[in-house]
Design a protein around this motif. Structure first.
Motif, short mmCIF file in Angstrom:
data_model
loop_
_atom_site.label_atom_id
_atom_site.label_comp_id
_atom_site.label_asym_id
_atom_site.label_seq_id
_atom_site.Cartn_x
_atom_site.Cartn_y
_atom_site.Cartn_z
N THR A 189 -9.19 50.28 -39.47
CA THR A 189 -9.34 49.18 -38.52
C THR A 189 -9.77 47.93 -39.27
O THR A 189 -10.55 47.99 -40.22
CB THR A 189 -10.42 49.47 -37.45
OG1 THR A 189 -11.64 49.74 -38.11
CG2 THR A 189 -10.05 50.65 -36.59
N SER A 223 -12.58 49.29 -41.92
CA SER A 223 -13.12 50.64 -42.02
C SER A 223 -12.00 51.65 -42.06
O SER A 223 -10.89 51.38 -41.58
CB SER A 223 -14.03 50.94 -40.83
OG SER A 223 -13.26 51.24 -39.69
N LEU A 224 -12.27 52.77 -42.69
CA LEU A 224 -11.29 53.85 -42.75
C LEU A 224 -11.98 55.12 -42.27
O LEU A 224 -13.03 55.49 -42.77
CB LEU A 224 -10.80 54.02 -44.19
CG LEU A 224 -9.75 55.11 -44.45
CD1 LEU A 224 -8.81 54.70 -45.58
CD2 LEU A 224 -10.37 56.44 -44.79
N MET A 225 -11.39 55.74 -41.26
CA MET A 225 -11.97 56.99 -40.75
C MET A 225 -10.90 58.05 -40.54
O MET A 225 -9.76 57.75 -40.20
CB MET A 225 -12.67 56.75 -39.41
CG MET A 225 -14.02 56.10 -39.55
SD MET A 225 -14.93 56.19 -37.99
CE MET A 225 -15.87 57.66 -38.26
N HIS A 226 -11.32 59.28 -40.70
CA HIS A 226 -10.46 60.44 -40.50
C HIS A 226 -9.93 60.45 -39.06
O HIS A 226 -10.68 60.19 -38.12
CB HIS A 226 -11.28 61.70 -40.75
CG HIS A 226 -10.46 62.93 -40.98
ND1 HIS A 226 -9.76 63.53 -39.97
CD2 HIS A 226 -10.25 63.67 -42.10
CE1 HIS A 226 -9.14 64.61 -40.47
NE2 HIS A 226 -9.42 64.71 -41.76
N MET A 231 -5.03 47.89 -36.21
CA MET A 231 -5.23 49.31 -36.44
C MET A 231 -4.03 49.90 -37.14
O MET A 231 -2.89 49.60 -36.79
CB MET A 231 -5.44 50.03 -35.11
CG MET A 231 -6.83 49.82 -34.58
SD MET A 231 -6.86 49.78 -32.81
CE MET A 231 -6.00 48.27 -32.50
N MET A 232 -4.29 50.73 -38.12
CA MET A 232 -3.20 51.38 -38.84
C MET A 232 -3.46 52.86 -38.92
O MET A 232 -4.59 53.28 -39.21
CB MET A 232 -3.14 50.86 -40.28
CG MET A 232 -2.69 49.45 -40.41
SD MET A 232 -3.01 48.93 -42.09
CE MET A 232 -1.84 47.60 -42.19
N MET A 233 -2.41 53.62 -38.65
CA MET A 233 -2.50 55.05 -38.93
C MET A 233 -1.85 55.24 -40.29
O MET A 233 -0.69 54.87 -40.49
CB MET A 233 -1.73 55.82 -37.86
CG MET A 233 -1.51 57.27 -38.19
SD MET A 233 -2.92 58.27 -37.75
CE MET A 233 -2.57 58.50 -36.02
N ILE A 245 -7.40 56.48 -39.90
CA ILE A 245 -7.17 55.25 -39.16
C ILE A 245 -7.96 54.12 -39.80
O ILE A 245 -9.17 54.26 -40.04
CB ILE A 245 -7.54 55.46 -37.68
CG1 ILE A 245 -6.47 56.35 -37.04
CG2 ILE A 245 -7.63 54.11 -36.95
CD1 ILE A 245 -6.69 56.71 -35.62
N SER A 295 -0.67 48.59 -35.23
CA SER A 295 -0.69 47.72 -34.05
C SER A 295 -1.73 46.64 -34.27
O SER A 295 -2.72 46.84 -34.99
CB SER A 295 -1.00 48.52 -32.78
OG SER A 295 -2.38 48.57 -32.56
#
Lengths: 453, 89
Positions: free
Chosen positions: B6, B76-79, B45-47, B4, B34
């Motif tokens: 953000t 930021s990019l997180m699992h 936010m992007m998946m 994800i 979204s």
């Protein structure tokens, strides 16, 4: 979208703004099969076993950090209490065992090794005695090795001979590392009811009741809890308690995720998750400030014990559902030097040693990282230990003492330990002697409620 | 792996375009997106789906941080697993 914007923002904020982290992943390794009548042979086996099992620990930790975006502050090892392993050999000085642990840790990139330890709550073996007498030299000769001695339990009572000995050992350890404000003592803990699965230093060891190896996780997040409280200004304790509990749940789930992943990649079973609010010297990472957020002008004033009791309990209640195996200490750590808010309270006179002792009856550990005057007699340190052990013994909880009598310094002076250990003003002790009390020796019997079988 | 991304900061023209272009150049597929204004901030936010597990993840993260600096937003990019663990029982 799988998650709502609020959920995503909350999670991202926890990491980026409130410094949520995995404090440590700790690989527990049994060294029982490394015992040998030859010290050199035992150390060779220890080195080989650590290399074999813990070799990939740091790399796997880094991979998980990168992949999941969760900082893992320390990668650690906890080993079987060395007193049990070294007893088979005839060496008097166990320092070489500490050195082999230290060298292997450096080689593998491990931050700390716990387990230069002995369990003497009921009595000493000759191995225990030799280990304890080696502690000052072992801690002076190594950087990453931590030591702990369990001198009391609810089941066995308090070994007052050990309490006396540990007071002297702490003094000697301070003396031998006096060029660095007695930093050796920051790596030495005296326990009552030590948990055998604790991943937190300096008290970590891999208990004799544990399996071959397992991976334990310690999660921390004082900043996240404080932020949750800030959103509930003026709310009742019922609401506050619920907010802490929910936040603790979320933090623990994250720890569980990392722990399971690390255990899987290492090919060892997942041990326990220790959810403890453990501060760091950084601003925004303080347990003292959480207590103040509840409405106290300074940590240490009246009401602090009640605030800490609720905090500890709610952290546990939130954590228990989030993880299958919760262990270690779990609760809140209240070290002085490692907590910016606590240091401020000691400085302003809001926090006394007596109040800290009262707080340890409801926190998860005990008197932790407290700098004392260098001329504090060994018997006074032993008496401080005895009091703390009594609190743990009677209340069936873990308590610990990690104090540093800083050589050449007096109350009000500053002691600096550096890094995560921080620094602290030296606190005054009661100067009335406890000498005759400690000189008695023997064992304080276990309390009546220890008979539960 | 799913991750994800953000993006939080002050709204301005071109944020979505620049971030999307960055991902497209690296063959990272956007599976869901979204965008909203939350507490006065632009929040996107992007998946996304990253092709090869763990491959050059560190570089991508660092580049995203750089891109964020250029756009004056924080990225930021997180699992995805972290969000699932925390918010889905």
């Amino acid at each position: 979208m799988l998650f709502t914007p609020l959920e995503i923002k909350e999670t991202v904020d926890m990491f980026l703004r409130y410094k949520l982290d995995i404090r440590a992943i700790t690989l527990g390794i049994s060294l029982l099969d490394c015992a040998s009548s030859s010290g050199d042979e035992a150390r060779k086996k220890i080195r080989e076993k650590l290399r074999r099992i813990a070799g990939p620990l740091v790399r796997i930790g880094r991979d998980i950090e990168t992949e999941y975006g969760i900082p893992i502050i320390n990668k650690r090892i906890a080993v079987t209490p060395i007193a049990l392993i070294a007893a088979a050999c005839s060496e008097e000085d166990y320092t070489p065992f500490a050195q082999v642990l230290d060298e292997t840790a450096v080689e593998l990139g491990i931050d700390f090794v716990g387990g230069f330890s002995a369990l003497v709550q009921k009595g000493f073996t000759s191995g225990d005695k030799r280990l304890i007498s080696s502690i000052p030299r072992a801690l002076a000769a190594t950087e990453r090795v931590c030591s702990s001695v369990n001198v009391a339990s609810t089941k066995s009572g308090i070994n007052m001979d050990a309490v006396k000995l540990m007071g002297e050992t702490i003094k000697e350890t301070a003396e031998i590392t006096k060029d660095r404000d007695g930093i050796g003592c920051a790596k030495l803990v005296v326990f009552c009811n030590a948990p055998e699965d604790n991943p937190f230093m300096a008290g970590a060891f891999h208990g004799p009741g544990e399996g071959e190896s397992c991976l334990n996780v310690g999660v921390s997040g004082p900043g996240v809890i404080k932020a949750a409280l800030e959103a509930h200004k003026g709310a009742s304790f019922d609401e506050l308690a619920d907010a802490i509990k929910k936040t603790a749940f979320k933090i623990t789930r994250m720890g569980q995720l990392v722990g399971m992943e690390a255990a899987k990649r290492l090919g060892v079973p997942f041990g326990i998750l220790d959810l403890s609010l453990a501060p760091t010297p950084a601003v925004g990472d303080s347990v003292g400030r959480i207590l103040e957020e509840m409405g106290l002008a300074a940590a240490g004033t009246h009401g602090t014990t009640a605030a800490l009791a609720m905090l500890t309990d709610m952290v546990k209640k939130g954590g228990v559902m989030a993880s299958t195996h919760v262990g270690g200490f779990s609760g809140a750590f209240i070290p002085v030097s490692e907590d910016e808010g606590m240091v401020a309270s000691v400085r302003s006179g809001a926090m006394s040693l007596d109040k800290l002792e009262a707080m340890t009856s409801v926190c998860s550990v005990g008197l932790d990282m407290i700098a004392l005057p260098g001329d504090t007699p060994a018997s006074t340190i032993s008496a401080i230990i005895a009091d703390e052990m009594a609190i743990g013994m009677v209340n069936q909880k873990t308590t610990a003492v990690r104090v540093i009598p800083v050589p050449g310094k007096k109350a009000g002076d500053w002691a600096e330990f550096g890094g995560l250990l921080g620094g602290a003003p030296i606190m005054p002790v009661n100067t009335n002697s406890s000498e005759a009390f400690i000189a008695r020796g023997g064992r304080i019997p276990a309390p009546i409620h220890s008979f539960r079988n | 792996m799913n991750a994800i991304i953000t993006v939080v900061g002050n709204d301005k023209v071109g944020i979505i375009a620049k971030v999307s272009a960055f991902l497209a150049e690296r063959s990272i597929n956007i599976e869901d997106i979204s965008q909203t204004i939350l507490s006065g901030n632009f929040v996107m936010m992007m998946m996304v789906k990253l092709a090869e597990e763990n491959s050059n993840l560190e570089t991508i993260k660092a580049e995203l941080v750089e891109l964020g600096k250029a756009l004056n937003v924080s990225i930021s990019l997180m699992h995805e697993g972290v969000f699932s663990a925390m918010h889905r029982i």
